[in-house]
Design a protein around this motif. Sequence first.
Motif, PDB file in Angstrom:
ATOM      1  N   UNK A  86     -19.163  -6.887  -2.491  1.00 10.28           N
ATOM      2  CA  UNK A  86     -19.119  -8.333  -2.678  1.00 10.28           C
ATOM      3  C   UNK A  86     -18.913  -8.667  -4.145  1.00 10.28           C
ATOM      4  N   UNK A  87     -18.548  -9.900  -4.399  1.00  9.59           N
ATOM      5  CA  UNK A  87     -18.337 -10.386  -5.771  1.00  9.59           C
ATOM      6  C   UNK A  87     -17.476  -9.409  -6.564  1.00  9.59           C
ATOM      7  N   UNK A  88     -16.381  -9.022  -5.968  1.00 13.82           N
ATOM      8  CA  UNK A  88     -15.528  -8.009  -6.577  1.00 13.82           C
ATOM      9  C   UNK A  88     -14.911  -8.510  -7.872  1.00 13.82           C
ATOM     10  N   UNK A  89     -14.765  -7.571  -8.802  1.00  7.20           N
ATOM     11  CA  UNK A  89     -14.196  -7.855 -10.104  1.00  7.20           C
ATOM     12  C   UNK A  89     -12.941  -7.013 -10.298  1.00  7.20           C
ATOM     13  N   UNK A  90     -12.128  -7.416 -11.244  1.00  3.25           N
ATOM     14  CA  UNK A  90     -10.903  -6.668 -11.522  1.00  3.25           C
ATOM     15  C   UNK A  90     -11.222  -5.219 -11.882  1.00  3.25           C
ATOM     16  N   UNK A  91     -12.329  -5.002 -12.569  1.00  8.37           N
ATOM     17  CA  UNK A  91     -12.696  -3.640 -12.971  1.00  8.37           C
ATOM     18  C   UNK A  91     -13.169  -2.766 -11.816  1.00  8.37           C
ATOM     19  N   UNK A  92     -13.299  -3.344 -10.622  1.00  9.44           N
ATOM     20  CA  UNK A  92     -13.614  -2.538  -9.446  1.00  9.44           C
ATOM     21  C   UNK A  92     -12.362  -1.901  -8.847  1.00  9.44           C
ATOM     22  N   UNK A  93     -11.206  -2.283  -9.369  1.00  5.66           N
ATOM     23  CA  UNK A  93      -9.952  -1.709  -8.885  1.00  5.66           C
ATOM     24  C   UNK A  93      -9.935  -0.206  -9.094  1.00  5.66           C
ATOM     25  N   UNK A  94      -9.716   0.530  -8.017  1.00  9.74           N
ATOM     26  CA  UNK A  94      -9.737   1.991  -8.071  1.00  9.74           C
ATOM     27  C   UNK A  94      -9.402   2.544  -6.694  1.00  9.74           C
ATOM     28  N   UNK A  95      -9.232   3.843  -6.648  1.00  9.77           N
ATOM     29  CA  UNK A  95      -9.181   4.545  -5.367  1.00  9.77           C
ATOM     30  C   UNK A  95     -10.610   4.954  -5.042  1.00  9.77           C
ATOM     31  N   UNK A  96     -11.042   4.607  -3.864  1.00 11.62           N
ATOM     32  CA  UNK A  96     -12.407   4.901  -3.433  1.00 11.62           C
ATOM     33  C   UNK A  96     -12.403   6.074  -2.452  1.00 11.62           C
ATOM     34  N   UNK A  97     -13.341   6.980  -2.652  1.00  9.95           N
ATOM     35  CA  UNK A  97     -13.473   8.153  -1.810  1.00  9.95           C
ATOM     36  C   UNK A  97     -14.892   8.237  -1.269  1.00  9.95           C
ATOM     37  N   UNK A  98     -15.017   8.625  -0.014  1.00 14.21           N
ATOM     38  CA  UNK A  98     -16.336   8.991   0.480  1.00 14.21           C
ATOM     39  C   UNK A  98     -16.449  10.511   0.416  1.00 14.21           C
ATOM     40  N   UNK A  99     -17.664  10.986   0.320  1.00 12.88           N
ATOM     41  CA  UNK A  99     -17.885  12.422   0.187  1.00 12.88           C
ATOM     42  C   UNK A  99     -19.210  12.806   0.823  1.00 12.88           C
ATOM     43  N   UNK A 100     -19.249  14.031   1.316  1.00 11.42           N
ATOM     44  CA  UNK A 100     -20.450  14.569   1.957  1.00 11.42           C
ATOM     45  C   UNK A 100     -21.022  15.694   1.110  1.00 11.42           C
ATOM     46  N   UNK A 101     -22.311  15.597   0.860  1.00  6.86           N
ATOM     47  CA  UNK A 101     -23.010  16.594   0.049  1.00  6.86           C
ATOM     48  C   UNK A 101     -23.720  17.571   0.983  1.00  6.86           C
ATOM     49  N   UNK A 102     -23.393  18.837   0.817  1.00  6.43           N
ATOM     50  CA  UNK A 102     -23.956  19.875   1.683  1.00  6.43           C
ATOM     51  C   UNK A 102     -24.479  21.009   0.827  1.00  6.43           C
ATOM     52  N   UNK A 103     -25.236  21.885   1.464  1.00  5.05           N
ATOM     53  CA  UNK A 103     -25.788  23.041   0.764  1.00  5.05           C
ATOM     54  C   UNK A 103     -24.733  24.132   0.671  1.00  5.05           C
ATOM     55  N   UNK A 104     -24.427  24.547  -0.552  1.00  6.86           N
ATOM     56  CA  UNK A 104     -23.432  25.583  -0.786  1.00  6.86           C
ATOM     57  C   UNK A 104     -24.068  26.652  -1.676  1.00  6.86           C
ATOM     58  N   UNK A 105     -24.289  27.829  -1.107  1.00  4.48           N
ATOM     59  CA  UNK A 105     -24.859  28.944  -1.857  1.00  4.48           C
ATOM     60  C   UNK A 105     -26.101  28.536  -2.632  1.00  4.48           C
ATOM     61  N   UNK A 106     -26.992  27.817  -1.964  1.00  2.32           N
ATOM     62  CA  UNK A 106     -28.282  27.486  -2.544  1.00  2.32           C
ATOM     63  C   UNK A 106     -28.338  26.214  -3.356  1.00  2.32           C
ATOM     64  N   UNK A 107     -27.240  25.532  -3.550  1.00  2.00           N
ATOM     65  CA  UNK A 107     -27.277  24.266  -4.273  1.00  2.00           C
ATOM     66  C   UNK A 107     -26.455  23.230  -3.533  1.00  2.00           C
ATOM     67  N   UNK A 108     -26.829  21.972  -3.731  1.00  2.00           N
ATOM     68  CA  UNK A 108     -26.117  20.905  -3.041  1.00  2.00           C
ATOM     69  C   UNK A 108     -24.926  20.437  -3.870  1.00  2.00           C
ATOM     70  N   UNK A 109     -23.816  20.245  -3.183  1.00  2.00           N
ATOM     71  CA  UNK A 109     -22.635  19.729  -3.858  1.00  2.00           C
ATOM     72  C   UNK A 109     -21.815  18.890  -2.895  1.00  2.00           C
ATOM     73  N   UNK A 110     -21.055  17.964  -3.475  1.00  2.00           N
ATOM     74  CA  UNK A 110     -20.133  17.157  -2.669  1.00  2.00           C
ATOM     75  C   UNK A 110     -18.918  18.033  -2.378  1.00  2.00           C
ATOM     76  N   UNK A 111     -18.907  18.576  -1.183  1.00  2.00           N
ATOM     77  CA  UNK A 111     -17.859  19.539  -0.836  1.00  2.00           C
ATOM     78  C   UNK A 111     -16.735  18.916  -0.014  1.00  2.00           C
ATOM     79  N   UNK A 112     -17.075  17.947   0.810  1.00  2.00           N
ATOM     80  CA  UNK A 112     -16.076  17.369   1.714  1.00  2.00           C
ATOM     81  C   UNK A 112     -15.745  15.943   1.286  1.00  2.00           C
ATOM     82  N   UNK A 113     -14.439  15.632   1.331  1.00  2.00           N
ATOM     83  CA  UNK A 113     -13.966  14.354   0.806  1.00  2.00           C
ATOM     84  C   UNK A 113     -13.082  13.645   1.809  1.00  2.00           C
ATOM     85  N   UNK A 114     -13.171  12.322   1.796  1.00  3.88           N
ATOM     86  CA  UNK A 114     -12.245  11.528   2.566  1.00  3.88           C
ATOM     87  C   UNK A 114     -10.897  11.475   1.878  1.00  3.88           C
TER      88      UNK A 114
END
Length: 123
Positions: A86-114
């Motif tokens: 809401x109340x979007x501003x010009x500086x919000x212009x960007x490519x938006x990605x969703x991502x899933x954080x999963x456990x990878x070799x003992x640490x969490x990382x955003x591995x999967x991306x939309x």
Amino acid sequence: QVQLVQSGGGLVQAGGSLRLSCAASGRTLSIYTMGWFRQAPGKERELVAATSWSTSPSTPYYADSVKGRFAISRDSAENTMYLQMNSLKAEDTAIYYCAARVLVFGSYEYKYWGQGTQVTVSS
């Protein structure tokens, strides 16, 4: 493997609203948190919001630049995450990605991306 498919976004005037969706499929039980990132031209990718996924709901994270304007939510039954902007501003212009954080070799990382979706706010 986790698959993420995004929808929403587009062109809106400053002050307007948009909603992004991110549908997860595959090994969704492996997801620890889900987040929304954005990348504007010439800038680094930044995390704008994140929410717990496999654990009990907790206080979402918001970047300072979007606090009070963006809201992240999830529909566990549909394995879908949303970003209400809401109340979007010009500086919000960007490519938006969703991502899933999963456990990878003992640490969490955003591995999967939309696939990413363009959000353009005209001033």
